[in-house]
Scaffold this motif. Structure first.
Motif, PDB file in Angstrom:
ATOM      1  N   ILE A   1     -45.503 -35.948   3.718  1.00  0.00           N
ATOM      2  CA  ILE A   1     -45.618 -34.648   2.067  1.00  0.00           C
ATOM      3  C   ILE A   1     -44.847 -34.327   1.569  1.00  0.00           C
ATOM      4  CG2 ILE A   1     -47.319 -32.930   1.476  1.00  0.00           C
ATOM      5  CD1 ILE A   1     -50.146 -34.720   2.948  1.00  0.00           C
ATOM      6  N   MET A   2     -44.613 -33.215   2.818  1.00  0.00           N
ATOM      7  CA  MET A   2     -42.881 -32.253   3.043  1.00  0.00           C
ATOM      8  C   MET A   2     -41.729 -32.939   2.490  1.00  0.00           C
ATOM      9  SD  MET A   2     -44.612 -28.929   3.048  1.00  0.00           S
ATOM     10  CE  MET A   2     -43.022 -28.060   2.817  1.00  0.00           C
ATOM     11  N   ILE A   3     -41.399 -33.840   3.575  1.00  0.00           N
ATOM     12  CA  ILE A   3     -39.961 -34.453   2.358  1.00  0.00           C
ATOM     13  C   ILE A   3     -40.542 -35.031   0.887  1.00  0.00           C
ATOM     14  CG2 ILE A   3     -38.580 -36.669   3.458  1.00  0.00           C
ATOM     15  CD1 ILE A   3     -39.814 -36.513   6.084  1.00  0.00           C
ATOM     16  N   ALA A   4     -41.253 -36.166   1.208  1.00  0.00           N
ATOM     17  CA  ALA A   4     -41.624 -36.214  -0.752  1.00  0.00           C
ATOM     18  C   ALA A   4     -42.138 -34.184  -1.687  1.00  0.00           C
ATOM     19  CB  ALA A   4     -42.965 -37.360  -0.293  1.00  0.00           C
ATOM     20  N   SER A   5     -41.871 -34.026  -0.975  1.00  0.00           N
ATOM     21  CA  SER A   5     -42.393 -32.710  -1.997  1.00  0.00           C
ATOM     22  C   SER A   5     -40.815 -32.300  -2.280  1.00  0.00           C
ATOM     23  CB  SER A   5     -43.148 -31.700  -1.270  1.00  0.00           C
ATOM     24  OG  SER A   5     -44.665 -31.812  -1.425  1.00  0.00           O
ATOM     25  N   TYR A   6     -40.114 -32.141  -1.049  1.00  0.00           N
ATOM     26  CA  TYR A   6     -38.707 -31.393  -1.275  1.00  0.00           C
ATOM     27  C   TYR A   6     -38.019 -32.325  -1.858  1.00  0.00           C
ATOM     28  CZ  TYR A   6     -33.949 -29.798   0.029  1.00  0.00           C
ATOM     29  OH  TYR A   6     -33.145 -29.522   0.073  1.00  0.00           O
ATOM     30  N   ILE A   7     -38.301 -34.218  -1.592  1.00  0.00           N
ATOM     31  CA  ILE A   7     -37.789 -34.368  -2.931  1.00  0.00           C
ATOM     32  C   ILE A   7     -37.592 -34.198  -4.815  1.00  0.00           C
ATOM     33  CG2 ILE A   7     -36.796 -37.204  -3.433  1.00  0.00           C
ATOM     34  CD1 ILE A   7     -37.344 -37.713  -0.790  1.00  0.00           C
ATOM     35  N   LYS A   8     -38.933 -34.043  -4.766  1.00  0.00           N
ATOM     36  CA  LYS A   8     -38.676 -33.368  -6.414  1.00  0.00           C
ATOM     37  C   LYS A   8     -38.707 -32.567  -7.079  1.00  0.00           C
ATOM     38  CE  LYS A   8     -43.547 -36.046  -5.972  1.00  0.00           C
ATOM     39  NZ  LYS A   8     -44.933 -36.191  -5.849  1.00  0.00           N
TER      40      LYS A   8
ATOM     41  N   ASP B   1     -30.505 -19.207  -4.252  1.00  0.00           N
ATOM     42  CA  ASP B   1     -29.575 -19.523  -3.083  1.00  0.00           C
ATOM     43  C   ASP B   1     -30.539 -19.397  -1.617  1.00  0.00           C
ATOM     44  OD1 ASP B   1     -27.320 -19.916  -4.606  1.00  0.00           O
ATOM     45  OD2 ASP B   1     -26.292 -18.688  -3.543  1.00  0.00           O
ATOM     46  N   LYS B   2     -31.348 -18.293  -1.821  1.00  0.00           N
ATOM     47  CA  LYS B   2     -31.846 -17.923  -0.637  1.00  0.00           C
ATOM     48  C   LYS B   2     -33.834 -18.908  -0.553  1.00  0.00           C
ATOM     49  CE  LYS B   2     -33.901 -15.514   2.869  1.00  0.00           C
ATOM     50  NZ  LYS B   2     -34.300 -16.340   4.049  1.00  0.00           N
ATOM     51  N   LEU B   3     -34.061 -18.696  -1.809  1.00  0.00           N
ATOM     52  CA  LEU B   3     -34.959 -19.932  -1.667  1.00  0.00           C
ATOM     53  C   LEU B   3     -34.744 -21.052  -1.513  1.00  0.00           C
ATOM     54  CD1 LEU B   3     -36.360 -18.809  -4.785  1.00  0.00           C
ATOM     55  CD2 LEU B   3     -37.742 -18.519  -2.948  1.00  0.00           C
ATOM     56  N   VAL B   4     -33.420 -22.289  -1.888  1.00  0.00           N
ATOM     57  CA  VAL B   4     -32.882 -23.161  -1.689  1.00  0.00           C
ATOM     58  C   VAL B   4     -32.243 -23.526  -0.514  1.00  0.00           C
ATOM     59  CG1 VAL B   4     -30.990 -24.795  -2.026  1.00  0.00           C
ATOM     60  CG2 VAL B   4     -31.794 -23.637  -3.921  1.00  0.00           C
ATOM     61  N   GLU B   5     -31.802 -22.212   0.055  1.00  0.00           N
ATOM     62  CA  GLU B   5     -31.684 -22.182   1.390  1.00  0.00           C
ATOM     63  C   GLU B   5     -32.729 -22.451   2.896  1.00  0.00           C
ATOM     64  OE1 GLU B   5     -29.462 -19.064   3.178  1.00  0.00           O
ATOM     65  OE2 GLU B   5     -27.635 -19.235   1.087  1.00  0.00           O
ATOM     66  N   ASP B   6     -33.730 -21.951   2.754  1.00  0.00           N
ATOM     67  CA  ASP B   6     -35.618 -21.952   2.896  1.00  0.00           C
ATOM     68  C   ASP B   6     -36.084 -23.040   2.859  1.00  0.00           C
ATOM     69  OD1 ASP B   6     -34.816 -19.263   3.830  1.00  0.00           O
ATOM     70  OD2 ASP B   6     -35.659 -17.628   2.522  1.00  0.00           O
ATOM     71  N   SER B   7     -35.546 -23.529   1.621  1.00  0.00           N
ATOM     72  CA  SER B   7     -36.894 -24.856   1.688  1.00  0.00           C
ATOM     73  C   SER B   7     -35.924 -26.181   2.198  1.00  0.00           C
ATOM     74  CB  SER B   7     -37.364 -25.225  -0.338  1.00  0.00           C
ATOM     75  OG  SER B   7     -35.467 -24.820  -1.097  1.00  0.00           O
ATOM     76  N   ALA B   8     -34.335 -26.031   2.177  1.00  0.00           N
ATOM     77  CA  ALA B   8     -34.417 -27.100   2.842  1.00  0.00           C
ATOM     78  C   ALA B   8     -34.304 -26.896   4.162  1.00  0.00           C
ATOM     79  CB  ALA B   8     -32.107 -26.745   2.508  1.00  0.00           C
ATOM     80  N   TYR B   9     -33.957 -25.208   4.799  1.00  0.00           N
ATOM     81  CA  TYR B   9     -34.492 -25.531   6.334  1.00  0.00           C
ATOM     82  C   TYR B   9     -35.707 -26.324   6.912  1.00  0.00           C
ATOM     83  CZ  TYR B   9     -36.745 -23.039   9.688  1.00  0.00           C
ATOM     84  OH  TYR B   9     -37.331 -22.539  11.094  1.00  0.00           O
ATOM     85  N   TYR B  10     -36.803 -26.138   5.897  1.00  0.00           N
ATOM     86  CA  TYR B  10     -38.384 -27.038   5.992  1.00  0.00           C
ATOM     87  C   TYR B  10     -38.333 -28.040   5.831  1.00  0.00           C
ATOM     88  CZ  TYR B  10     -40.484 -22.134   6.623  1.00  0.00           C
ATOM     89  OH  TYR B  10     -41.065 -20.642   7.000  1.00  0.00           O
ATOM     90  N   TYR B  11     -37.454 -28.035   4.921  1.00  0.00           N
ATOM     91  CA  TYR B  11     -37.393 -29.713   4.652  1.00  0.00           C
ATOM     92  C   TYR B  11     -36.539 -30.374   6.599  1.00  0.00           C
ATOM     93  CZ  TYR B  11     -35.294 -34.424   3.344  1.00  0.00           C
ATOM     94  OH  TYR B  11     -34.953 -35.551   2.879  1.00  0.00           O
ATOM     95  N   GLN B  12     -35.481 -30.056   6.658  1.00  0.00           N
ATOM     96  CA  GLN B  12     -34.848 -30.271   8.424  1.00  0.00           C
ATOM     97  C   GLN B  12     -35.695 -30.263   9.510  1.00  0.00           C
ATOM     98  OE1 GLN B  12     -31.222 -28.074   8.061  1.00  0.00           O
ATOM     99  NE2 GLN B  12     -30.073 -29.155   6.051  1.00  0.00           N
ATOM    100  N   LYS B  13     -36.543 -29.212   8.877  1.00  0.00           N
ATOM    101  CA  LYS B  13     -37.521 -29.190   9.623  1.00  0.00           C
ATOM    102  C   LYS B  13     -38.932 -30.184  10.132  1.00  0.00           C
ATOM    103  CE  LYS B  13     -40.158 -24.918  12.722  1.00  0.00           C
ATOM    104  NZ  LYS B  13     -39.385 -24.288  13.227  1.00  0.00           N
ATOM    105  N   PHE B  14     -39.159 -30.403   9.324  1.00  0.00           N
ATOM    106  CA  PHE B  14     -39.337 -31.665   8.808  1.00  0.00           C
ATOM    107  C   PHE B  14     -39.487 -32.651   9.094  1.00  0.00           C
ATOM    108  CE2 PHE B  14     -42.794 -28.172   6.982  1.00  0.00           C
ATOM    109  CZ  PHE B  14     -43.809 -28.067   7.726  1.00  0.00           C
ATOM    110  N   GLU B  15     -38.154 -32.751   8.648  1.00  0.00           N
ATOM    111  CA  GLU B  15     -37.839 -34.479   9.322  1.00  0.00           C
ATOM    112  C   GLU B  15     -37.415 -34.845  10.445  1.00  0.00           C
ATOM    113  OE1 GLU B  15     -33.937 -34.515   6.944  1.00  0.00           O
ATOM    114  OE2 GLU B  15     -34.892 -36.334   5.115  1.00  0.00           O
ATOM    115  N   LYS B  16     -37.233 -33.782  11.377  1.00  0.00           N
ATOM    116  CA  LYS B  16     -36.775 -33.498  12.622  1.00  0.00           C
ATOM    117  C   LYS B  16     -38.375 -34.049  13.430  1.00  0.00           C
ATOM    118  CE  LYS B  16     -32.862 -30.879  12.899  1.00  0.00           C
ATOM    119  NZ  LYS B  16     -32.433 -29.723  13.124  1.00  0.00           N
TER     120      LYS B  16
END
Length: 151
Positions: free
Chosen positions: A113-120, A129-144
């Motif tokens: 769900i989190m990976i699919a939501s990030y792609i959208k 930039d902080k929002l973009v960085e934080d969302s990328a952080y969670y995306y990478q965390k859920f990918e791992k």
């Protein structure tokens, strides 16, 4: 008065009148406040004010821009909050001595769900930039995390 002096005076007068109109018009006044709220990270307030300003004057480009950017930023905020919530849930599951297949499936679904939501999510130049960085952080965390759960 000479014609060389007349052109700058007329141009300055027109710009002054435009500035006064911009500051006195209620639609533009709201869009300026909305821009302030947007810049300070109060995206909900910015969205409300920009919608009001846009409904008063549909040609108010500042209101339209702030409205669109507020919507985008709120999507990022929602994604980040969802990520924090899911990480808390997953941490509670990870504290168990044994992780059941049902819990692994739950973690896998959360990650998907989190990976699919990030792609959208669609960042723009104006997105914080902080929002973009934080969302990328969670995306990478859920990918791992998904990689670990699939193994």
């Amino acid at each position: 008065m000479s014609s060389k002096l007349m052109v700058p005076v007329v141009a300055l007068s027109i710009m002054l009148l435009m500035g006064i109109y911009f500051l006195v018009n209620p639609s533009y006044e709201k869009s300026i406040k909305a821009k302030y709220y947007f810049e300070t990270g109060k995206y909900k307030e910015a969205l409300v004010l920009s919608r009001e300003a846009f409904s008063e004057d549909q040609y108010n480009r500042m209101a339209a821009t702030v409205m669109a950017q507020s919507i985008t930023s709120l999507k990022y905020v929602k994604y980040i909050n969802m990520g924090k919530s899911y990480i808390t849930q997953i941490d509670k599951i990870a504290q168990h001595k044994y992780i059941s297949d049902a819990d692994k499936a739950k973690i896998r679904i959360i990650c998907e769900i989190m990976i699919a939501s990030y792609i959208k999510l669609a960042p723009s130049v104006i997105t914080d930039d902080k929002l973009v960085e934080d969302s990328a952080y969670y995306y990478q965390k859920f990918e791992k995390l998904l990689e670990k759960v699939i193994k």
